[in-house]
Design a protein around this motif. Structure first.
Motif, PDB file in Angstrom:
ATOM      1  N   ALA A   1       0.837  -1.207   0.000  1.00  0.00           N
ATOM      2  CA  ALA A   1       0.000   0.000   0.000  1.00  0.00           C
ATOM      3  C   ALA A   1       0.868   1.251   0.000  1.00  0.00           C
ATOM      4  N   PHE A   2       1.949   1.230   0.765  1.00  0.00           N
ATOM      5  CA  PHE A   2       2.878   2.371   0.804  1.00  0.00           C
ATOM      6  C   PHE A   2       3.521   2.593  -0.558  1.00  0.00           C
ATOM      7  N   ALA A   3       3.970   1.508  -1.207  1.00  0.00           N
ATOM      8  CA  ALA A   3       4.616   1.636  -2.512  1.00  0.00           C
ATOM      9  C   ALA A   3       3.665   2.220  -3.547  1.00  0.00           C
ATOM     10  N   VAL A   4       2.419   1.746  -3.542  1.00  0.00           N
ATOM     11  CA  VAL A   4       1.438   2.260  -4.503  1.00  0.00           C
ATOM     12  C   VAL A   4       1.146   3.725  -4.243  1.00  0.00           C
ATOM     13  N   PHE A   5       1.017   4.102  -2.966  1.00  0.00           N
ATOM     14  CA  PHE A   5       0.733   5.499  -2.663  1.00  0.00           C
ATOM     15  C   PHE A   5       1.900   6.406  -3.045  1.00  0.00           C
ATOM     16  N   VAL A   6       3.132   5.956  -2.771  1.00  0.00           N
ATOM     17  CA  VAL A   6       4.289   6.766  -3.165  1.00  0.00           C
ATOM     18  C   VAL A   6       4.332   6.922  -4.676  1.00  0.00           C
ATOM     19  N   TYR A   7       3.970   5.859  -5.405  1.00  0.00           N
ATOM     20  CA  TYR A   7       3.899   5.986  -6.861  1.00  0.00           C
ATOM     21  C   TYR A   7       2.884   7.047  -7.267  1.00  0.00           C
ATOM     22  N   VAL A   8       1.718   7.031  -6.634  1.00  0.00           N
ATOM     23  CA  VAL A   8       0.690   8.024  -6.948  1.00  0.00           C
ATOM     24  C   VAL A   8       1.210   9.429  -6.667  1.00  0.00           C
ATOM     25  N   VAL A   9       1.914   9.589  -5.551  1.00  0.00           N
ATOM     26  CA  VAL A   9       2.461  10.899  -5.194  1.00  0.00           C
ATOM     27  C   VAL A   9       3.528  11.330  -6.192  1.00  0.00           C
ATOM     28  N   MET A  10       4.445  10.413  -6.514  1.00  0.00           N
ATOM     29  CA  MET A  10       5.595  10.763  -7.341  1.00  0.00           C
ATOM     30  C   MET A  10       5.238  10.889  -8.822  1.00  0.00           C
ATOM     31  N   ASP A  11       4.394   9.992  -9.308  1.00  0.00           N
ATOM     32  CA  ASP A  11       4.100   9.974 -10.741  1.00  0.00           C
ATOM     33  C   ASP A  11       2.817  10.713 -11.081  1.00  0.00           C
ATOM     34  N   GLY A  12       1.989  10.976 -10.058  1.00  0.00           N
ATOM     35  CA  GLY A  12       0.704  11.603 -10.333  1.00  0.00           C
ATOM     36  C   GLY A  12       0.823  12.972 -10.938  1.00  0.00           C
ATOM     37  N   PHE A  13       1.746  13.790 -10.417  1.00  0.00           N
ATOM     38  CA  PHE A  13       1.795  15.163 -10.917  1.00  0.00           C
ATOM     39  C   PHE A  13       2.383  15.241 -12.318  1.00  0.00           C
ATOM     40  N   ASP A  14       3.346  14.333 -12.674  1.00  0.00           N
ATOM     41  CA  ASP A  14       3.863  14.447 -14.047  1.00  0.00           C
ATOM     42  C   ASP A  14       2.908  13.820 -15.057  1.00  0.00           C
ATOM     43  N   LEU A  15       2.115  12.817 -14.637  1.00  0.00           N
ATOM     44  CA  LEU A  15       1.021  12.383 -15.512  1.00  0.00           C
ATOM     45  C   LEU A  15      -0.005  13.505 -15.661  1.00  0.00           C
ATOM     46  N   GLY A  16      -0.250  14.231 -14.570  1.00  0.00           N
ATOM     47  CA  GLY A  16      -1.153  15.380 -14.631  1.00  0.00           C
ATOM     48  C   GLY A  16      -0.653  16.453 -15.568  1.00  0.00           C
ATOM     49  N   LEU A  17       0.664  16.674 -15.586  1.00  0.00           N
ATOM     50  CA  LEU A  17       1.228  17.654 -16.517  1.00  0.00           C
ATOM     51  C   LEU A  17       0.975  17.237 -17.958  1.00  0.00           C
ATOM     52  N   GLY A  18       1.076  15.930 -18.236  1.00  0.00           N
ATOM     53  CA  GLY A  18       0.779  15.459 -19.582  1.00  0.00           C
ATOM     54  C   GLY A  18      -0.679  15.682 -19.956  1.00  0.00           C
ATOM     55  N   ILE A  19      -1.581  15.444 -18.979  1.00  0.00           N
ATOM     56  CA  ILE A  19      -3.007  15.666 -19.230  1.00  0.00           C
ATOM     57  C   ILE A  19      -3.276  17.130 -19.535  1.00  0.00           C
ATOM     58  N   LEU A  20      -2.569  18.030 -18.849  1.00  0.00           N
ATOM     59  CA  LEU A  20      -2.764  19.472 -19.035  1.00  0.00           C
ATOM     60  C   LEU A  20      -2.008  20.026 -20.238  1.00  0.00           C
ATOM     61  N   PHE A  21      -1.127  19.237 -20.820  1.00  0.00           N
ATOM     62  CA  PHE A  21      -0.246  19.730 -21.882  1.00  0.00           C
ATOM     63  C   PHE A  21      -0.992  20.438 -23.015  1.00  0.00           C
ATOM     64  N   PRO A  22      -2.119  19.898 -23.505  1.00  0.00           N
ATOM     65  CA  PRO A  22      -2.809  20.585 -24.615  1.00  0.00           C
ATOM     66  C   PRO A  22      -3.321  21.981 -24.246  1.00  0.00           C
ATOM     67  N   LEU A  23      -3.465  22.278 -22.968  1.00  0.00           N
ATOM     68  CA  LEU A  23      -3.954  23.584 -22.541  1.00  0.00           C
ATOM     69  C   LEU A  23      -2.854  24.645 -22.544  1.00  0.00           C
ATOM     70  N   PHE A  24      -1.622  24.234 -22.826  1.00  0.00           N
ATOM     71  CA  PHE A  24      -0.493  25.167 -22.875  1.00  0.00           C
ATOM     72  C   PHE A  24       0.159  25.045 -24.250  1.00  0.00           C
ATOM     73  N   PRO A  25      -0.408  25.710 -25.264  1.00  0.00           N
ATOM     74  CA  PRO A  25       0.052  25.506 -26.639  1.00  0.00           C
ATOM     75  C   PRO A  25       1.398  26.163 -26.969  1.00  0.00           C
ATOM     76  N   LYS A  26       1.848  27.139 -26.177  1.00  0.00           N
ATOM     77  CA  LYS A  26       3.100  27.828 -26.484  1.00  0.00           C
ATOM     78  C   LYS A  26       4.295  26.907 -26.256  1.00  0.00           C
ATOM     79  N   LYS A  27       5.237  26.936 -27.196  1.00  0.00           N
ATOM     80  CA  LYS A  27       6.431  26.103 -27.086  1.00  0.00           C
ATOM     81  C   LYS A  27       7.213  26.427 -25.821  1.00  0.00           C
ATOM     82  N   GLU A  28       7.338  27.725 -25.492  1.00  0.00           N
ATOM     83  CA  GLU A  28       8.113  28.113 -24.317  1.00  0.00           C
ATOM     84  C   GLU A  28       7.488  27.563 -23.040  1.00  0.00           C
ATOM     85  N   ASP A  29       6.162  27.604 -22.954  1.00  0.00           N
ATOM     86  CA  ASP A  29       5.491  27.071 -21.769  1.00  0.00           C
ATOM     87  C   ASP A  29       5.674  25.568 -21.670  1.00  0.00           C
ATOM     88  N   ARG A  30       5.555  24.882 -22.790  1.00  0.00           N
ATOM     89  CA  ARG A  30       5.712  23.425 -22.762  1.00  0.00           C
ATOM     90  C   ARG A  30       7.136  23.026 -22.370  1.00  0.00           C
TER      91      ARG A  30
END
Length: 337
Positions: free
Chosen positions: A16-45
């Motif tokens: 349970a600890f390993a899965v939660f740490v994965y969610v903490v560590m990988d969740g925000f960069d997966l979230g960045l990928g989900i949000l990527f289309p909302l930031f169309p500027k090359k500099e922002d990406r």
């Protein structure tokens, strides 16, 4: 017998600890990928990618620990759950592969091809997130077990509830990604991330509420666990804490604080995870197989504990060091190339 019960509990918490740490560590960069289309500027990406570049590729370590630990410590649960979840697990791996390859290749191609890898990064992140959420919902709703084998069909994992949990996780990861940008960036990019946080926070609270309302209808045991007396004394603090953290998160966004939104969002994830544990315990395959029924022999669990005791502190140490070294804001024109 007492030692075996204790070891099964210890390994349940390790996984349970390993899965939660994965969610903490990988969740925000997966979230960045989900949000990527909302930031169309090359500099922002580029800034978005640079904000996570030093830390993103060690996150799957915890996913391997969770999956490998499940197979080694609870082989019966692994043998039952994997056939039930082949499709979402394969989809998750494909999404993670596309995301990882796109992360490296987008810096080494022309602008036109870079746009293709940006699409792969966003699509892979969304696919992996939805697959994780759907798999979670499929486990929570239970799988058809006869004897010691999965007895359901190929598509039993796909239900309205599992789709709901998939969408809820995508919203949660997107909020983590937006609060990460608030913490790591500045200027117009940070302001846009603040704006997104408001919408995503209310969407996440709605998703938490929808999943919380739907879960007790899956099995009578869930209803009894949450609402029967005296269980309610132990379970009531969880929704109360969710409300309190939400108020603090709204306050931090209103004051435009940089660090608090991210850590308070992690607190919401922790409380949601605690609610999941309350619903499932002590079943590792809900309503079918307990952690003790699924546990491997005592000698095997003891042997593996030595490896975990040595490796987990080491992994936590170098991960913490990486975050410390690359702390602070990320600015345009600097970072990973």
């Amino acid at each position: 017998m007492t030692a075996a019960i204790d070891l099964a509990t210890v390994w349940a918490f390790i996984i349970a600890f390993a899965v939660f740490v994965y969610v903490v560590m990988d969740g925000f960069d997966l979230g960045l990928g989900i949000l990527f289309p909302l930031f169309p500027k090359k500099e922002d990406r580029d800034v978005i990618m640079n904000s996570v570049a030093p830390v993103w590729d060690g996150n799957e370590t915890w996913l391997v620990l969770g999956g490998g630990g499940l197979m080694a410590a609870f082989p019966l649960a692994y043998a039952v759950l994997m056939p039930a979840l082949y499709t979402p697990m394969i989809a998750m791996l494909i999404g993670l592969i596309f995301r990882g390859v796109a992360f490296e290749f987008r810096w080494r191609v022309t602008q036109g091809k870079r746009n293709r890898w940006d699409i792969a990064f966003a699509g892979g992140s969304l696919l992996a997130t939805l697959a994780q959420g759907i798999a979670l919902g499929a486990i929570l709703q239970g799988v058809h077990v006869e004897g010691r084998h999965y007895a359901g069909g190929w598509w039993n994992w796909l239900t309205p509830f599992s789709v709901l949990t998939g969408i809820a996780l995508a919203i949660g990861y997107a909020l983590l990604g937006a609060t990460w940008l608030v913490m790591k960036t500045e200027g117009p990019l940070r302001d846009k991330a603040y704006h997104l946080c408001w919408f995503l926070l209310f969407a996440m609270i709605g998703a938490i509420g929808a999943v919380s309302i739907a879960t007790p209808f899956l099995h009578i045991q869930y209803t009894q666990r949450w609402f029967n007396w005296p269980n309610v004394i132990l379970t009531a603090p969880v929704p109360i804490a969710v409300a309190a953290v939400t108020v603090l998160l709204l306050r931090s966004l209103a004051n435009k604080w940089d660090y608090q939104p991210f850590f308070l969002t992690l607190a919401l994830f922790a409380l949601s995870y605690a609610g999941l544990g309350i619903s499932m315990w002590p079943y590792i395959v809900p309503q079918s197989i307990t952690i003790w029924q699924a546990a491997s022999p005592e000698n095997s669990q003891i042997f593996m504990l030595f490896g975990v005791a040595a490796l987990v502190p080491l992994i936590l140490g170098y991960t913490g060091w990486a975050y410390w070294v690359f702390r602070g804001k990320v600015r345009a024109g600097s970072g990973y190339h």
